[in-house]
Design an enzyme around this catalytic site. Structure first.
Site, PDB file in Angstrom:
ATOM      1  N   ASP A   1      46.008  47.914  31.746  1.00 19.87           N
ATOM      2  CA  ASP A   1      45.542  47.097  32.877  1.00 19.87           C
ATOM      3  C   ASP A   1      44.489  46.084  32.425  1.00 19.87           C
ATOM      4  O   ASP A   1      43.755  46.327  31.467  1.00 19.87           O
ATOM      5  CB  ASP A   1      44.966  48.030  33.963  1.00 19.87           C
ATOM      6  CG  ASP A   1      44.875  47.338  35.314  1.00 19.87           C
ATOM      7  OD1 ASP A   1      45.458  46.241  35.472  1.00 19.87           O
ATOM      8  OD2 ASP A   1      44.218  47.894  36.212  1.00 19.87           O
TER       9      ASP A   1
ATOM     10  N   ASN B   1      54.598  46.786  41.539  1.00 22.64           N
ATOM     11  CA  ASN B   1      54.361  45.456  40.965  1.00 22.64           C
ATOM     12  C   ASN B   1      55.309  44.377  41.513  1.00 22.64           C
ATOM     13  O   ASN B   1      55.072  43.180  41.320  1.00 22.64           O
ATOM     14  CB  ASN B   1      54.416  45.490  39.429  1.00 22.64           C
ATOM     15  CG  ASN B   1      53.182  46.114  38.796  1.00 22.64           C
ATOM     16  OD1 ASN B   1      53.258  46.763  37.755  1.00 22.64           O
ATOM     17  ND2 ASN B   1      52.019  45.933  39.409  1.00 22.64           N
TER      18      ASN B   1
HETATM   19  C1  IPE Z   1      49.096  49.554  37.106  1.00 26.79           C
HETATM   20  O1  IPE Z   1      48.307  48.423  37.152  1.00 26.79           O
HETATM   21  C2  IPE Z   1      50.487  49.197  36.684  1.00 26.79           C
HETATM   22  C3  IPE Z   1      50.653  48.778  35.306  1.00 26.79           C
HETATM   23  C4  IPE Z   1      49.724  48.739  34.396  1.00 26.79           C
HETATM   24  C5  IPE Z   1      52.005  48.401  34.937  1.00 26.79           C
HETATM   25  P1  IPE Z   1      48.092  47.605  38.506  1.00 26.79           P
HETATM   26  O2  IPE Z   1      47.198  46.477  38.162  1.00 26.79           O
HETATM   27  O3  IPE Z   1      49.410  47.262  39.109  1.00 26.79           O
HETATM   28  O4  IPE Z   1      47.361  48.677  39.431  1.00 26.79           O
HETATM   29  P2  IPE Z   1      46.471  48.490  40.721  1.00 26.79           P
HETATM   30  O5  IPE Z   1      47.256  47.643  41.690  1.00 26.79           O
HETATM   31  O6  IPE Z   1      45.204  47.825  40.307  1.00 26.79           O
HETATM   32  O7  IPE Z   1      46.221  49.882  41.227  1.00 26.79           O
HETATM   33  C1  IPE Z   2      48.269  44.701  33.798  1.00 23.48           C
HETATM   34  O1  IPE Z   2      47.416  43.629  34.019  1.00 23.48           O
HETATM   35  C2  IPE Z   2      49.705  44.252  33.633  1.00 23.48           C
HETATM   36  C3  IPE Z   2      50.612  44.712  34.690  1.00 23.48           C
HETATM   37  C4  IPE Z   2      50.283  45.383  35.758  1.00 23.48           C
HETATM   38  C5  IPE Z   2      52.014  44.368  34.526  1.00 23.48           C
HETATM   39  P1  IPE Z   2      47.135  43.046  35.471  1.00 23.48           P
HETATM   40  O2  IPE Z   2      48.044  41.898  35.704  1.00 23.48           O
HETATM   41  O3  IPE Z   2      47.211  44.125  36.489  1.00 23.48           O
HETATM   42  O4  IPE Z   2      45.648  42.544  35.296  1.00 23.48           O
HETATM   43  P2  IPE Z   2      44.468  42.595  36.351  1.00 23.48           P
HETATM   44  O5  IPE Z   2      44.374  44.001  36.835  1.00 23.48           O
HETATM   45  O6  IPE Z   2      44.831  41.660  37.456  1.00 23.48           O
HETATM   46  O7  IPE Z   2      43.271  42.156  35.593  1.00 23.48           O
HETATM   47 MG    MG Z   3      45.831  45.343  37.312  1.00 22.51          MG
END
Ligand code: IPE
Ligand code: IPE
Ligand code: MG
Length: 234
Positions: free
Chosen positions: A22, A70
């Protein structure tokens, strides 16, 4: 002590590590860069960490790449993530296949577009006989969906028990989860490996995923080695 539990003496060696990757968006935002670039740099971190996992002798590394939630992101971002996945398989499969990595997918990946499904299945088939580190990639993965699917299958075969459900989970052929890492400072599971995490050790770090290095993985494994796992006993 039940037979399936590891011995408590000596430094523990993790067999199976899972990572909630993340913070790609925040990494990019901090640098006033487009989100897509954060995801791109995230892929580079994946490459490093898979290499590191092999070198450190992990039996299994499970990476959360795309959750069932997602899909709520803008279409453009979802499509960026899909192309990155495809590009990653095309650019890195040779290296990982040659290094003995076995690719496995957890989650309902068949909901992806046919070209992605085809590429993923080809990559899985190509590495199926490999006996090195298993790289399990979570695609369209949600733990609640996984448990519901597993319970349905278990019920078709006979009585529902924790064991019969566990045997139908997408992770059934992986070693028990030892360590669950989440980057970016969020302290939640976001529907990842809820069942498998029952007795896993957890490690939450503020490092944003694109900055995650093999040294961070090594440190996490050292921390794991110093944890005392009790499994409810004493
Ligand atoms: C969790 O991250 C999913 C992945 C890393 C693929 P998210 O960024 O989607 O999670 P939330 O929404 O902050 O809980
Ligand atoms: C994790 O990074 C990647 C996926 C969930 C696919 P994010 O896109 O969730 O990054 P933040 O949480 O917005 O920083
Ligand atoms: Mg995230």
């Amino acid at each position: 002590m039940a037979k399936s539990e590891p011995a408590k003496s000596g430094p523990a060696v993790a067999r199976h590590v899972a990572i909630i990757m993340d913070g790609n968006g925040r990494w990019a935002k901090k640098r006033h860069l487009p989100r897509a670039l954060g995801h791109q740099r995230g892929v580079e971190a994946v490459r490093r960490v898979v290499r590191g996992a092999r070198e450190l002798g992990l039996e299994a590394l499970t990476l959360y790449a795309f959750s069932t939630e997602n899909w709520r992101r803008p279409e453009e971002e979802v499509s960026d993530l899909m192309s990155l996945m495809k590009r990653f398989i095309l650019s890195d499969l040779d290296e990982f296949a040659a290094a003995g990595v076995r690719l496995k997918i957890i989650g309902d990946y068949k909901a992806f577009k046919p070209d992605v499904v085809e590429l993923v299945e080809g990559a899985v088939a190509r590495t199926a006989a490999n006996t090195g580190t298993t790289l399990a990639v979570a695609l369209n993965y949600g733990s609640q969906d996984e448990i519901a699917r597993a319970a349905t299958k278990a019920a078709e075969k006979g009585p529902i028990t924790p064991e019969t459900i566990a045997a139908e989970l997408d992770t059934a052929d992986l070693p028990p989860l030892d360590l669950l890492i989440r980057t970016s400072g969020e302290v939640r599971l976001s529907n990842f490996l809820l069942w498998q995490a029952a007795y896993a050790e957890m490690l939450f770090t503020d490092v944003l995923w694109p900055d995650f290095s093999v040294d961070h993985l090594r440190e996490a494994l050292e921390e794991f080695a110093n944890r005392e796992r009790r499994y409810g006993g004493r």
